[in-house]
Design a protein around this motif. Structure first.
Motif, PDB file in Angstrom:
ATOM      1  N   ALA A  72       0.828  -1.204   0.000  1.00  0.00           N
ATOM      2  CA  ALA A  72       0.000   0.000   0.000  1.00  0.00           C
ATOM      3  C   ALA A  72       0.863   1.255   0.000  1.00  0.00           C
ATOM      4  N   PHE A  73       1.878   1.278   0.866  1.00  0.00           N
ATOM      5  CA  PHE A  73       2.757   2.455   0.900  1.00  0.00           C
ATOM      6  C   PHE A  73       3.654   2.511  -0.334  1.00  0.00           C
ATOM      7  N   ALA A  74       4.029   1.349  -0.866  1.00  0.00           N
ATOM      8  CA  ALA A  74       4.792   1.353  -2.111  1.00  0.00           C
ATOM      9  C   ALA A  74       3.957   1.914  -3.263  1.00  0.00           C
ATOM     10  N   PHE A  75       2.660   1.601  -3.258  1.00  0.00           N
ATOM     11  CA  PHE A  75       1.775   2.162  -4.276  1.00  0.00           C
ATOM     12  C   PHE A  75       1.687   3.680  -4.150  1.00  0.00           C
ATOM     13  N   LEU A  76       1.633   4.181  -2.916  1.00  0.00           N
ATOM     14  CA  LEU A  76       1.610   5.630  -2.723  1.00  0.00           C
ATOM     15  C   LEU A  76       2.902   6.261  -3.249  1.00  0.00           C
ATOM     16  N   ASN A  77       4.031   5.639  -2.936  1.00  0.00           N
ATOM     17  CA  ASN A  77       5.306   6.174  -3.420  1.00  0.00           C
ATOM     18  C   ASN A  77       5.380   6.140  -4.951  1.00  0.00           C
TER      19      ASN A  77
END
Length: 312
Positions: A122-127
């Motif tokens: 999820a945080f990788a998608f945001l990045n």
């Protein structure tokens, strides 16, 4: 006694009057707020869900924390129409779902690992979304610099030039400059508005442009020649970044393929010998081997991405 009784009655009447006035002010404010929400919901340029976001109470509590404020800033940089509360609930739900699916299809040991991978994803998608938006913004910087140079040469003030650029450019540059123009309209200085833009979408090119505009605004001189030279430089850097990204595309794909091959091997092994993952993770050494394998895949992914990351 008579004076004490009179003072008590007077104080009671004053408190009662203040209480009535407070209730009236509260009711009036609540009615005005509801009317404002209804007008915003009926506005043609706004989505119908304005003021009625999901998980609003959780979102308000989350925004008060340091993690919530950091998450809000990161979401603002991605351009996604998602609040911190919604992102938190969606991520937690996805992690729980993958935990159950991995426990049922593979083994109970893989449940927590799948949940951690979901949170990381999820945080990788945001990045990724943030970096994608930054790349689009960087590609628009030459045009932005050209518009500002033309507007400045025509005698327009920097505030007016930024507002004009916000109207002419497409997203994401148009949206970000519109936020800057809104902040300038409510009294923020150019330094604050442009500084927040540079923090929201960090890049060397944008920092150079923001620094040029801030220094020109403080010095009060013309920036036409500086913006002309900056436009040419940004065009050259844009082409260089495109060539570097093309040369490193194979390395980037390799960084993602290698971990997927490891996960695919586990699934293939469990498909060939049903229950092998349960037997492997039922012992301490089997669990240690799985953790070490995933850690090595993670280190390999990080190293490949690190070596293929070239700042231009």
């Amino acid at each position: 006694m008579g004076s004490l009784a009179t003072a008590t009655v007077g104080a009671t009447l004053v408190c009662g009057a203040l209480a009535v006035a407070g209730v009236h002010a509260y009711a009036t404010g609540k009615a005005q707020r509801q009317a404002l929400i209804e007008r915003l919901s009926d506005a043609p340029h706004l989505p119908p869900a304005v003021g009625r976001r999901r998980f609003a109470r959780l979102d308000r509590r989350l925004r008060r924390t340091r993690l919530g404020r950091s998450l809000e800033l990161r979401l603002a940089a991605t351009g996604l129409d998602v609040t911190p509360g919604e992102f938190f609930v969606y991520t937690a739900g996805t992690a729980l779902g993958l935990w159950l699916v991995a426990s049922a299809l593979l083994a109970a040991f893989f449940g927590p690992i799948a949940a951690l991978v979901a949170v990381w994803g999820a945080f990788a998608f945001l990045n990724w979304q943030r970096q994608k938006r930054i790349e689009k913004f960087i590609n628009q910087l030459p045009e932005l610099s050209r518009i500002l140079a033309n507007a400045t040469q025509a005698g327009l003030a920097l505030r007016t030039a930024l507002s004009m650029a916000a109207e002419e450019l497409e997203a994401p540059a148009g949206e970000e400059l519109a936020k800057v123009a809104d902040k300038l309209a409510v009294g923020h200085s150019i330094d604050e508005a442009l500084g927040e833009l540079a923090r929201r979408l960090p890049s060397r090119e944008l920092v150079v442009l923001v620094t040029t505009l801030i220094l020109a605004n403080r010095a009060g001189g013309t920036v036409v020649s500086s913006l002309r030279n900056l436009t040419q430089t940004l065009e050259e850097r844009k082409e260089t970044r495109r060539e570097v990204r093309t040369q490193l595309s194979q390395v980037t794909v390799t960084a993602y393929v290698v971990p997927l091959m490891g996960v695919g091997t586990l699934l293939l092994m469990d498909r060939i010998a049903s229950g092998s993952l349960d037997r492997m993770t039922s012992s301490f050494w089997g669990q240690t081997a799985v953790v070490v394998a995933f850690a090595l895949y993670g280190v390999g992914f990080f190293l490949i991405r690190r070596m293929s990351k070239i700042d231009v």
